[in-house]
Design a protein around this motif. Structure first.
Motif, mmCIF file in Angstrom:
data_model
loop_
_atom_site.group_PDB
_atom_site.id
_atom_site.type_symbol
_atom_site.label_atom_id
_atom_site.label_comp_id
_atom_site.label_asym_id
_atom_site.label_seq_id
_atom_site.Cartn_x
_atom_site.Cartn_y
_atom_site.Cartn_z
ATOM 1 N N LYS A 1 -4.890 -6.196 -8.500
ATOM 2 C CA LYS A 1 -5.531 -6.374 -7.194
ATOM 3 C C LYS A 1 -4.515 -6.318 -6.049
ATOM 4 N N LYS B 1 0.810 -1.219 0.000
ATOM 5 C CA LYS B 1 0.000 0.000 0.000
ATOM 6 C C LYS B 1 0.846 1.275 0.000
ATOM 7 N N ASP C 1 -13.196 -5.839 -7.082
ATOM 8 C CA ASP C 1 -12.065 -6.224 -6.242
ATOM 9 C C ASP C 1 -10.957 -5.178 -6.277
ATOM 10 N N THR D 1 -9.491 -2.721 -3.178
ATOM 11 C CA THR D 1 -8.084 -2.610 -2.783
ATOM 12 C C THR D 1 -7.652 -1.159 -2.686
ATOM 13 N N SER D 2 -8.088 -0.359 -3.659
ATOM 14 C CA SER D 2 -7.686 1.048 -3.704
ATOM 15 C C SER D 2 -8.920 1.912 -3.966
#
Length: 324
Positions: A96, A72, A135, A139-140
């Motif tokens: 992802k 991240k 998805d 994640t973001s």
């Protein structure tokens, strides 16, 4: 001797596929050592001293499936666009896992065809994966999904008809906005410039500005794919120059600059020589006014020009492991 060139070799380390090892007792020990490296590391590739000019074969073998667990964290604050291509489905997983590293993801899904006066058909929607999009966004939260769209099968007459009619331009713009809204896209990456060469640039710029205005009104993005500003192997201007860049810079969100495929089988050499890459950027924007809009193309492959076929063949991660 086989002649091959690779570019961005350290970058490719992250994505190398599995290699094959012989089944001797000695090699089993090496296999175990390699498997230990599949565990995530809490250190970056820089901290592990893997970003070097001359990577060692043993480091590539040992590290090729290990990446930093801090997926991240971002080390570059500008926009980053990643293409998801049909010839490398692993890209869907990469998007992802490392979604926070990107601001824009462009699956290569769509084509637009002209079927007659003010009639446009969008194909490729069968490839659109709504579950994968969900998805990636999970994640973001800030990532934008902007599929690439090609002007597929357009004749010169098709372009002439659209260029010469504001109604046609309006209809195309409206259809693209509706497509994005219906499919939950955040905009499009448009690849069209190279189709016309150096022809009809004024008309194409007018069309792109109109498309951009329509998409922006709907809170959608437009990224334009552009060829190199310096023709490969020469110091001559390419098909997209500072003149066109200046006319579009304020209207287009970002420009995806194709700074790769520099060499050819007839002129083998590096895929993306740094002086040429730098020149392509500086020619477009010598005063650094719009650098934040230029997305520098970084290839994750090399080329083997000794391979069969007129164009040679790409060298990917899996073939690199076999070679070393």
């Amino acid at each position: 001797m086989r002649l091959f060139y690779t570019s961005l070799s350290l970058t490719m380390i992250c994505w190398l596929a599995e290699g094959t090892l012989s089944k001797t007792d000695v090699k089993k020990g090496a296999t175990k050592k390699l498997e230990e490296k599949t565990l995530h590391s809490d250190k970056s590739v820089q901290d592990r001293e893997l970003v070097v000019v001359d990577p060692k074969a043993k480091d590539i073998i040992l590290e090729h499936r290990s990446y930093c667990s801090k997926t991240k964290e971002r080390h570059f604050l500008g926009d980053v666009l990643g293409y998801i291509t049909p010839w490398n489905n692993h890209g869907y997983d990469i998007a992802k896992i490392f979604g926070n590293k990107f601001t824009l993801i462009s699956p290569v899904w769509l084509q637009v065809k002209r079927r007659g006066k003010e009639r446009f058909q969008f194909t490729g929607l069968h490839d659109a994966d709504k579950g994968w999009m969900k998805d990636v966004r999970k994640t973001s939260k800030n990532i934008k999904i902007v599929p690439r769209i090609l002007f597929d099968g357009w004749s010169s007459q098709d372009f002439e008809s659209v260029f010469g009619s504001e109604d046609e331009i309006e209809e195309l713009s409206k259809n693209m906005v509706l497509l994005a809204k219906n499919e939950n896209f955040d905009g499009f990456v448009i690849e069209v410039w190279s189709q016309l060469g150096n022809q009809k640039q004024k008309d194409l710029i007018h069309l792109l500005i109109h498309l951009s205005e329509a998409l922006h009104e709907a809170q959608l993005k437009l990224i334009l794919v552009i060829p190199p500003a310096v023709a490969a192997g020469t110091n001559q201007p390419g098909m997209f120059t500072k003149k066109e860049f200046d006319q579009l810079a304020s209207a287009i969100d970002s420009f995806s600059l194709m700074t790769y495929d520099y060499s050819t089988p007839q002129r083998p050499g590096p895929n993306s020589p740094l002086p040429w890459v730098r020149a392509c950027v500086q020619v477009l924007d010598p005063d650094s006014k719009w650098r934040n809009k230029i997305l520098l193309g970084l290839n994750f492959y090399g080329m083997d020009y000794s391979a069969l076929g007129a164009g040679g063949e790409p060298i990917l991660g899996s073939s690199t492991l076999i070679r070393i």
